[in-house]
Scaffold this motif. Structure first.
Motif, PDB file in Angstrom:
ATOM      1  N   GLU A  82      -9.311  -5.377   0.498  1.00 16.50           N
ATOM      2  CA  GLU A  82      -9.584  -6.352  -0.457  1.00 16.50           C
ATOM      3  C   GLU A  82      -8.371  -6.478  -1.531  1.00 16.50           C
ATOM      4  O   GLU A  82      -8.233  -7.614  -1.869  1.00 16.50           O
ATOM      5  N   ALA A  83      -7.851  -5.527  -1.714  1.00 12.56           N
ATOM      6  CA  ALA A  83      -6.928  -5.336  -2.864  1.00 12.56           C
ATOM      7  C   ALA A  83      -5.457  -5.534  -2.256  1.00 12.56           C
ATOM      8  O   ALA A  83      -4.558  -5.685  -3.161  1.00 12.56           O
ATOM      9  N   VAL A  84      -5.157  -5.686  -0.908  1.00 11.91           N
ATOM     10  CA  VAL A  84      -3.814  -5.988  -0.396  1.00 11.91           C
ATOM     11  C   VAL A  84      -3.200  -6.921  -1.032  1.00 11.91           C
ATOM     12  O   VAL A  84      -2.025  -6.882  -1.416  1.00 11.91           O
ATOM     13  N   GLU A  85      -3.854  -8.272  -1.203  1.00 15.62           N
ATOM     14  CA  GLU A  85      -3.336  -9.502  -1.704  1.00 15.62           C
ATOM     15  C   GLU A  85      -2.647  -9.186  -2.978  1.00 15.62           C
ATOM     16  O   GLU A  85      -1.618  -9.602  -3.425  1.00 15.62           O
ATOM     17  N   SER A  86      -3.578  -8.834  -3.978  1.00 18.21           N
ATOM     18  CA  SER A  86      -3.192  -8.716  -5.407  1.00 18.21           C
ATOM     19  C   SER A  86      -2.243  -7.819  -5.514  1.00 18.21           C
ATOM     20  O   SER A  86      -1.374  -7.707  -6.647  1.00 18.21           O
ATOM     21  N   LEU A  87      -2.146  -6.779  -4.617  1.00 18.03           N
ATOM     22  CA  LEU A  87      -1.065  -5.565  -4.756  1.00 18.03           C
ATOM     23  C   LEU A  87       0.294  -5.699  -4.460  1.00 18.03           C
ATOM     24  O   LEU A  87       1.166  -5.468  -4.611  1.00 18.03           O
ATOM     25  N   GLY A 143      11.825  -7.098   9.579  1.00 20.79           N
ATOM     26  CA  GLY A 143      10.466  -6.595   9.146  1.00 20.79           C
ATOM     27  C   GLY A 143       9.810  -5.430   9.994  1.00 20.79           C
ATOM     28  O   GLY A 143       9.382  -4.724   9.661  1.00 20.79           O
ATOM     29  N   PRO A 144       9.855  -5.820  11.273  1.00 22.04           N
ATOM     30  CA  PRO A 144       9.379  -4.885  12.365  1.00 22.04           C
ATOM     31  C   PRO A 144       9.703  -3.491  12.300  1.00 22.04           C
ATOM     32  O   PRO A 144       8.995  -2.531  12.309  1.00 22.04           O
ATOM     33  N   VAL A 145      11.155  -3.415  11.799  1.00 24.33           N
ATOM     34  CA  VAL A 145      11.648  -1.973  11.757  1.00 24.33           C
ATOM     35  C   VAL A 145      11.226  -1.201  10.397  1.00 24.33           C
ATOM     36  O   VAL A 145      10.723  -0.011  10.637  1.00 24.33           O
ATOM     37  N   LEU A 146      11.460  -1.986   9.342  1.00 24.95           N
ATOM     38  CA  LEU A 146      11.163  -1.475   8.114  1.00 24.95           C
ATOM     39  C   LEU A 146       9.633  -1.161   8.159  1.00 24.95           C
ATOM     40  O   LEU A 146       8.769  -0.103   7.454  1.00 24.95           O
ATOM     41  N   THR A 147       8.652  -1.958   8.517  1.00 22.70           N
ATOM     42  CA  THR A 147       7.031  -1.829   8.735  1.00 22.70           C
ATOM     43  C   THR A 147       7.127  -0.600   9.338  1.00 22.70           C
ATOM     44  O   THR A 147       6.015   0.236   8.879  1.00 22.70           O
ATOM     45  N   ALA A 148       7.505  -0.539  10.446  1.00 23.98           N
ATOM     46  CA  ALA A 148       7.185   0.881  11.257  1.00 23.98           C
ATOM     47  C   ALA A 148       7.739   1.948  10.492  1.00 23.98           C
ATOM     48  O   ALA A 148       7.124   3.173  10.602  1.00 23.98           O
ATOM     49  N   VAL A 149       8.824   2.134   9.802  1.00 24.60           N
ATOM     50  CA  VAL A 149       9.330   3.094   8.930  1.00 24.60           C
ATOM     51  C   VAL A 149       8.640   3.478   7.952  1.00 24.60           C
ATOM     52  O   VAL A 149       8.218   4.572   7.621  1.00 24.60           O
ATOM     53  N   VAL A 150       7.951   2.482   7.180  1.00 23.57           N
ATOM     54  CA  VAL A 150       7.155   2.798   6.211  1.00 23.57           C
ATOM     55  C   VAL A 150       5.793   3.513   6.854  1.00 23.57           C
ATOM     56  O   VAL A 150       5.270   4.545   6.098  1.00 23.57           O
ATOM     57  N   HIS A 151       5.134   2.936   7.571  1.00 25.05           N
ATOM     58  CA  HIS A 151       4.059   3.369   8.379  1.00 25.05           C
ATOM     59  C   HIS A 151       4.169   4.852   8.868  1.00 25.05           C
ATOM     60  O   HIS A 151       3.272   5.796   8.451  1.00 25.05           O
ATOM     61  N   GLY A 152       5.247   5.101   9.693  1.00 25.66           N
ATOM     62  CA  GLY A 152       5.502   6.476  10.207  1.00 25.66           C
ATOM     63  C   GLY A 152       5.744   7.263   9.013  1.00 25.66           C
ATOM     64  O   GLY A 152       5.184   8.465   9.260  1.00 25.66           O
ATOM     65  N   ALA A 171      -0.044   0.088   3.519  1.00 24.53           N
ATOM     66  CA  ALA A 171       1.191  -0.032   3.240  1.00 24.53           C
ATOM     67  C   ALA A 171       2.095  -0.732   4.315  1.00 24.53           C
ATOM     68  O   ALA A 171       2.851  -1.485   4.064  1.00 24.53           O
ATOM     69  N   ALA A 172       1.823  -0.552   5.676  1.00 25.49           N
ATOM     70  CA  ALA A 172       2.407  -1.196   6.602  1.00 25.49           C
ATOM     71  C   ALA A 172       2.115  -2.732   6.568  1.00 25.49           C
ATOM     72  O   ALA A 172       2.824  -3.550   6.897  1.00 25.49           O
ATOM     73  N   ARG A 173       0.579  -2.947   6.550  1.00 26.58           N
ATOM     74  CA  ARG A 173       0.449  -4.437   6.084  1.00 26.58           C
ATOM     75  C   ARG A 173       1.109  -5.007   5.050  1.00 26.58           C
ATOM     76  O   ARG A 173       1.458  -6.224   5.246  1.00 26.58           O
ATOM     77  N   LEU A 174       1.109  -4.403   4.138  1.00 27.41           N
ATOM     78  CA  LEU A 174       1.964  -4.888   2.719  1.00 27.41           C
ATOM     79  C   LEU A 174       3.320  -5.162   3.182  1.00 27.41           C
ATOM     80  O   LEU A 174       4.054  -6.308   2.778  1.00 27.41           O
ATOM     81  N   SER A 175       4.089  -4.462   4.191  1.00 27.72           N
ATOM     82  CA  SER A 175       5.441  -4.528   4.387  1.00 27.72           C
ATOM     83  C   SER A 175       5.365  -5.716   5.443  1.00 27.72           C
ATOM     84  O   SER A 175       6.490  -6.229   5.379  1.00 27.72           O
TER      85      SER A 175
END
Length: 241
Positions: A82-87, A143-152, A171-175
């Motif tokens: 619920e908070a992802v969009e606002s963050l 984006g796919p690479v940075l998102t995967a790195v954040v997640h991992g 955090a991956a969703r935010l990325s």
């Protein structure tokens, strides 16, 4: 200045997997239902993502038909969703602050020590700072690479000691949104992680090794999850008409 993540694109199969993932996600945004708005798809995707994320961490992914959610992992995951969009603005500007807020939401029912909420464990500050630099512009990889790195990296680091999996996936969703990979947050890659949790866990452990083959395994798994998440979103959009 050398881009620290650029070499990841040279790992075998990664560049092609990134392109395939991007194509799949972008196609969802061109779906007629999502061209009109996409709000219905995004809302359903958010709930499905939260349920899958909770399930991965051992929570009950089923939302009761009546009454409030009693499972603490699911309750935290839903609060995070619920908070992802606002963050999102905070994530773009001060990602470590966003992580702290996400942890407060995710772990509120999982610890009796309220003072520990939002406070990273000792010994994690340096790597968190490096991760924050990547999020705020130290890399220009797709984006796919940075998102995967954040997640991992967050799965590896487990910076708070509780609810770290839910936090990493949020955090991956935010990325995905911040990098423009999935700007409307329509896809649900979390379902692939939930349905193939053993493979997900093994790939995350491979990433944590830091070995090129392990990092490659994780990147390929993540790219496949983005494609699966895109198919899930297409089904949602089809249902929404």
């Amino acid at each position: 200045m050398t881009d620290p993540l650029a070499p990841l694109l040279d790992l075998e199969g990664v560049a092609a997997a990134v392109k395939s993932a991007q194509d799949a996600v972008f196609a969802v945004h061109r779906h007629p239902a999502n061209l009109r708005a996409g709000a219905a798809t995004a809302a359903e995707a958010s709930v499905r993502a939260a349920r899958a994320s909770a399930g991965i961490d051992g929570g009950d992914p089923d939302i009761p038909a009546e009454g409030s959610v009693s499972d603490p992992v699911l309750a935290g995951s839903l609060r995070v969703a619920e908070a992802v969009e606002s963050l999102l603005p905070v994530w773009r500007r001060a990602p470590l602050q966003a992580l702290a807020k996400l942890h407060v939401l995710a772990a509120a029912d999982l610890t009796a020590d309220a003072d520990s909420l939002g406070r990273p464990r000792q010994g994690t500050a340096e790597r968190l700072e490096l991760l924050g630099q990547l999020v705020t512009g130290a890399t220009s990889v797709p984006g796919p690479v940075l998102t995967a790195v954040v997640h991992g990296e967050l799965l590896t680091l487990r910076p708070f000691g509780t609810a770290d999996g839910v936090l990493a996936r949020a955090a991956a969703r935010l990325s995905m949104v911040a990098t423009g990979l999935d700007p409307k947050a329509l896809t649900v890659p979390e379902v692939a992680c939930f349905r193939h949790v053993r493979k997900y866990t093994a790939a995350a452990e491979a990433f944590a090794s830091g070995e090129p083959d392990g990092v490659r395994e994780w990147l390929l798994f993540c790219c496949q999850s983005y494609e699966t998440g895109a198919r899930e979103a297409t089904g949602i959009a089809d249902s929404a008409g």
